[in-house]
Design an enzyme around this catalytic site. Sequence first.
Site, PDB file in Angstrom:
ATOM      1  CG  ASP A 447      18.253  20.129 -11.701  1.00  0.00           C
ATOM      2  OD1 ASP A 447      18.326  20.042 -12.948  1.00  0.00           O
ATOM      3  OD2 ASP A 447      18.199  19.137 -10.956  1.00  0.00           O
ATOM      4  CG  HIS A 448      17.541  24.251 -17.770  1.00  0.00           C
ATOM      5  ND1 HIS A 448      16.186  24.341 -17.948  1.00  0.00           N
ATOM      6  CD2 HIS A 448      18.083  25.181 -18.602  1.00  0.00           C
ATOM      7  CE1 HIS A 448      15.914  25.267 -18.839  1.00  0.00           C
ATOM      8  NE2 HIS A 448      17.035  25.804 -19.257  1.00  0.00           N
ATOM      9  NE  ARG A 449      18.351  16.991 -13.361  1.00  0.00           N
ATOM     10  CZ  ARG A 449      18.858  16.129 -12.494  1.00  0.00           C
ATOM     11  NH1 ARG A 449      19.057  14.865 -12.864  1.00  0.00           N
ATOM     12  NH2 ARG A 449      19.173  16.499 -11.271  1.00  0.00           N
TER      13      ARG A 449
END
Length: 475
Positions: A447-449
């Site tokens: 998850d790049h967040r």
Amino acid sequence: MASSPFLSRIPINNKTISFSSSLSPSFPFSPSTLSHRKRNPNALRVQAKIREIFMPALSSTMTEGKIVSWIKSEGDVLSKGESVVVVESDKADMDVETFYDGILAAIVVPEGETAPVGAPIGLLAETEEEIAEAKAKAASKAGGSSSPATPVSSPDTSTPAPAIPQPPPAPAAPEGPRKTIATPFAKKLARQHKVDINKVVGTGPYGRITPADVEAAAGIAVSKPSVSPASPAAAAAPVMAAASSSAPPPLPGSNVVPFTSMQAAVSKNMVESLSVPTFRVGYPLTTDALDALYEKVKPKGVTMTALLAKAAAMALVQHPVVNASCKDGKSFTYNSNINIAVAVAINGGLITPVLQDADKLDLYLLSKKWKELVEKARAKQLQPQEYNSGTFTLSNLGMFGVDRFDAILPPGQGAIMAVGASKPTVVADKDGFFSVKSKMLVNVTADHRIVYGADLAAFLQTFAKIVENPESLTL
């Protein structure tokens, strides 16, 4: 808790769940009504205590359940804590117990059918005299649930398709002299095609002769059909509506199979995962030392899955952000436990049993726990906390000879690791000498967040060190 229409609890028994149910409303009691009833005993009529058995929520993601089988039949006397029905949730089959003594008066939802969470699936009566009333109540519920189904299709069948507006019939050309109104281009076309424009009937505004009228009179195809500006949009709307509402017909001889509860849950999770911005990083590992360790501990019941799960858990201890999760898009949580979920294919679906606190268990206890989870998963007897508490997921297709693949990130987790097969590979050392070593490729989807490229690269470097020097796995 008191305001809830039903209450469910999971006992220590790993196969059962209990439920309570609401009562039918009864008359309120107050001093005035009690005194009145003493004077007129015939006016006292207390409604029967008919309890509704609700579809329980067996997991946090469950929205509906399927009745696998009724253990008890209508008319059976039930005791508190006795199993009544087997319900299939989105991940497991579970026995459901009753909180009350009574008689199973009526079954509202039969075997093989589904009901939403909180919907009544059966009725429980206290005495035999109340059974008839319960059956009538069940019949009214069944009739009420089926009645709205009929009007739904009626508008589609009874509403006629909108008629395509047709142009009004052209007025007949009056006999005798008249003033001819035509566009300049229509007059030019009339001269080119040698058409007497005085004999052409105009279809334009106020009888104006258009180029299309001239071409029609000359017997040639209309080159520029007259279309109002609103027509393309009006014509496109029904086409788009038809395209969105109608699915392509199945191929001849094909068989349409509805999703099981588990397949529906997997489908929902996969679609939900599409809303998460993810990225993928691959990393090659040398597995000669890990393969040697596996051959040594395999006779003691240790599996390769347990070795990889232990290695991932040890790496996550040093990189907690990869073990974090983001569920609302506004914040993320550093999970205090390292729970490794491992994807397992079972008959009719996919499930991820969870090795809880994998970093704190030794390798042998972890392997024993994993075997127990796999057996329960294949028997569809996993408890909710045994499949929905994962903080990091491991998917291993290397056992099937797959050398590389990308895994889809489960909702609510920060990363998932896809493990490929270990294969002999020719490699060159720093001095230019060639040798053959076993290499394995792992791909991590994150998850790049909450996880950035540098975070994931550092985690994979730590994981590689543990795999290539696996002595710490047995400590």
